[in-house]
Design an enzyme around this catalytic site. Structure first.
Site, PDB file in Angstrom:
ATOM      1  N   TYR A   1      -2.400  -1.301  10.412  1.00 50.31           N
ATOM      2  CA  TYR A   1      -2.347  -1.427   8.943  1.00 50.31           C
ATOM      3  C   TYR A   1      -1.001  -0.916   8.409  1.00 50.31           C
ATOM      4  CZ  TYR A   1      -4.066  -1.112   4.093  1.00 50.31           C
ATOM      5  OH  TYR A   1      -4.237  -1.268   2.739  1.00 50.31           O
TER       6      TYR A   1
ATOM      7  N   SER B   1       0.873  -1.179   0.000  1.00 53.74           N
ATOM      8  CA  SER B   1       0.000   0.000   0.000  1.00 53.74           C
ATOM      9  C   SER B   1       0.900   1.215   0.000  1.00 53.74           C
ATOM     10  CB  SER B   1      -0.861   0.012   1.267  1.00 53.74           C
ATOM     11  OG  SER B   1      -1.505   1.255   1.445  1.00 53.74           O
TER      12      SER B   1
HETATM   13  P1  NAD Z   1     -11.186  -6.376  -0.561  1.00 51.53           P
HETATM   14  O1  NAD Z   1     -11.740  -6.182   0.812  1.00 51.53           O
HETATM   15  O2  NAD Z   1     -12.043  -6.034  -1.722  1.00 51.53           O
HETATM   16  O3  NAD Z   1     -10.672  -7.902  -0.719  1.00 51.53           O
HETATM   17  C1  NAD Z   1      -9.933  -8.515   0.306  1.00 51.53           C
HETATM   18  C2  NAD Z   1      -9.721  -9.991  -0.009  1.00 51.53           C
HETATM   19  O4  NAD Z   1      -8.978 -10.564   1.075  1.00 51.53           O
HETATM   20  C3  NAD Z   1     -11.017 -10.789  -0.126  1.00 51.53           C
HETATM   21  O5  NAD Z   1     -10.913 -11.738  -1.168  1.00 51.53           O
HETATM   22  C4  NAD Z   1     -11.112 -11.516   1.220  1.00 51.53           C
HETATM   23  O6  NAD Z   1     -11.814 -12.763   1.158  1.00 51.53           O
HETATM   24  C5  NAD Z   1      -9.642 -11.756   1.534  1.00 51.53           C
HETATM   25  N1  NAD Z   1      -9.428 -11.932   2.969  1.00 51.53           N
HETATM   26  C6  NAD Z   1      -9.655 -11.052   3.968  1.00 51.53           C
HETATM   27  N2  NAD Z   1      -9.408 -11.623   5.163  1.00 51.53           N
HETATM   28  C7  NAD Z   1      -9.027 -12.908   4.921  1.00 51.53           C
HETATM   29  C8  NAD Z   1      -8.668 -14.017   5.736  1.00 51.53           C
HETATM   30  N3  NAD Z   1      -8.649 -13.940   7.065  1.00 51.53           N
HETATM   31  N4  NAD Z   1      -8.348 -15.168   5.129  1.00 51.53           N
HETATM   32  C9  NAD Z   1      -8.386 -15.288   3.791  1.00 51.53           C
HETATM   33  N5  NAD Z   1      -8.720 -14.276   2.960  1.00 51.53           N
HETATM   34  C10 NAD Z   1      -9.045 -13.105   3.522  1.00 51.53           C
HETATM   35  O7  NAD Z   1      -9.827  -5.537  -0.569  1.00 51.53           O
HETATM   36  P2  NAD Z   1      -8.973  -4.848  -1.750  1.00 51.53           P
HETATM   37  O8  NAD Z   1      -9.203  -3.392  -1.689  1.00 51.53           O
HETATM   38  O9  NAD Z   1      -9.129  -5.570  -3.024  1.00 51.53           O
HETATM   39  O10 NAD Z   1      -7.513  -5.058  -1.145  1.00 51.53           O
HETATM   40  C11 NAD Z   1      -6.568  -5.965  -1.653  1.00 51.53           C
HETATM   41  C12 NAD Z   1      -5.193  -5.549  -1.125  1.00 51.53           C
HETATM   42  O11 NAD Z   1      -4.877  -4.244  -1.589  1.00 51.53           O
HETATM   43  C13 NAD Z   1      -5.109  -5.489   0.411  1.00 51.53           C
HETATM   44  O12 NAD Z   1      -3.887  -6.023   0.846  1.00 51.53           O
HETATM   45  C14 NAD Z   1      -5.180  -4.007   0.702  1.00 51.53           C
HETATM   46  O13 NAD Z   1      -4.548  -3.677   1.906  1.00 51.53           O
HETATM   47  C15 NAD Z   1      -4.450  -3.444  -0.504  1.00 51.53           C
HETATM   48  N6  NAD Z   1      -4.751  -2.045  -0.779  1.00 51.53           N
HETATM   49  C16 NAD Z   1      -5.999  -1.631  -1.127  1.00 51.53           C
HETATM   50  C17 NAD Z   1      -6.242  -0.284  -1.375  1.00 51.53           C
HETATM   51  C18 NAD Z   1      -7.580   0.237  -1.771  1.00 51.53           C
HETATM   52  O14 NAD Z   1      -7.745   1.481  -1.849  1.00 51.53           O
HETATM   53  N7  NAD Z   1      -8.562  -0.595  -2.056  1.00 51.53           N
HETATM   54  C19 NAD Z   1      -5.187   0.636  -1.254  1.00 51.53           C
HETATM   55  C20 NAD Z   1      -3.920   0.178  -0.892  1.00 51.53           C
HETATM   56  C21 NAD Z   1      -3.712  -1.169  -0.664  1.00 51.53           C
END
Ligand code: NAD
Length: 269
Positions: free
Chosen positions: A158, A145
């Site tokens: 986080y 991130s």
């Molecule tokens: P999301 O919430 O849409 O998806 C998260 C995924 O992680 C889901 O498939 C969920 O089933 C899985 N997950 C969560 N807890 C779990 C567990 N205990 N066991 C197994 N699977 C689990 O999130 P996203 O926005 O697609 O995020 C994906 C990555 O990108 C993350 O690491 C997040 O920190 C990072 N990220 C996202 C953003 C953003 O703005 N969306 C920004 C920076 C970084």
């Protein structure tokens, strides 16, 4: 990317039942990969994700439901993938987020965020990477991130987890740097560091900001972007998918140990 330059490679993408992970899995499927689909989701969501992967061109999809809070469940999943030839491409994408001040963040919040966002990647990498080293080709793409590079208030667990995964990636990049060669593609480990990206993960933060500024969801998003992301545009998950696939190309053999921001200039400030 239309060319199937990863034909026959196997990719495991954690947290790929939705969001950024699903977009990365779709991009890898389009490039020819067999897909290890993973996440905690209901049957309908899993079937919808499988359909999207098939539409993208996946010929082989296996679903894993390991809860990443459990090292035992991760070990069982990795043993399963090893039994089927191992993974060539590992994308540690699954992540959870909860906002609270340091004083208000409880033990469970810390334990869950650190387990899913950081410790899980340690376990998948330590188990998957030796075989990559032996084959002379392997790609680890860790979805960190912008919060792996800079801090924001109310996100101590986080931010700690994301700085941690950047450090973990750098160490493993060094340990595997000399495996393989230009022809085999080598073994690389990189982080992608997204800023605001349109997924469910950030909905609670959009809701909270919308409550403060009023004027609806778009006004809430605009206010969040104005604060940190100079382009004033969110990223689409597919844009993160394109970069992840590009890092898997053999011509990216010398890109390792990096943390690449996709943040609209957030960390340039
Ligand atoms: P999301 O919430 O849409 O998806 C998260 C995924 O992680 C889901 O498939 C969920 O089933 C899985 N997950 C969560 N807890 C779990 C567990 N205990 N066991 C197994 N699977 C689990 O999130 P996203 O926005 O697609 O995020 C994906 C990555 O990108 C993350 O690491 C997040 O920190 C990072 N990220 C996202 C953003 C953003 O703005 N969306 C920004 C920076 C970084």
């Amino acid at each position: 990317m239309s060319d199937r330059f990863l034909e026959g490679r196997t990719a495991l993408i954690t947290g790929s039942t939705q969001g950024i992970g699903l977009a990365i899995a779709e991009a890898l499927a389009a490039a020819g990969c067999h897909i290890g689909l993973h996440g905690l989701a209901d049957k309908q969501t899993v079937e919808a994700a499988k359909q999207r992967l098939q539409d993208a061109g996946a010929q082989d999809i296996r679903y894993f439901d390991a809860d990443l809070r459990s090292p035992d469940a991760i070990e069982a999943m990795m043993a399963d993938t090893a039994g089927c030839g191992g993974v060539d491409i590992l994308v540690n994408n699954a992540g959870v987020q909860r906002t609270a001040s340091l004083a208000d963040a409880d033990r469970k919040t810390w334990d869950t965020i650190l387990a899913v966002n950081l410790s899980a990647a340690f376990h998948t990498m330590r188990l998957a990477m030796p075989a990559m080293g032996e084959r002379g080709y392997g790609r680890v793409v860790n979805i960190a991130s912008v919060h792996g590079l800079v801090a924001s208030v109310d996100k101590a667990p986080y931010v700690a987890s994301k700085f941690g995964i950047v450090g973990l990636s750098r160490v493993s990049a060094l340990e595997y740097a000399s495996r393989g060669d230009r022809v085999s593609g080598g073994v690389t480990v990189n982080c992608i560091c997204p800023g605001w990206t349109e997924t469910e993960l950030i909905e609670p933060q959009i809701d909270a900001r919308t409550q403060i500024v009023g004027g609806g969801r778009d006004a809430g998003i605009a206010d969040l972007l104005k604060e940190k992301q100079p382009t004033l545009r969110m990223s689409e998950p597919s844009e993160i998918g394109s970069l992840a696939v590009w890092l898997c190309h053999r011509h990216a053999h010398n890109i390792t140990g990096t943390a690449i921001p996709v943040d609209g200039g957030w960390t340039a400030q």
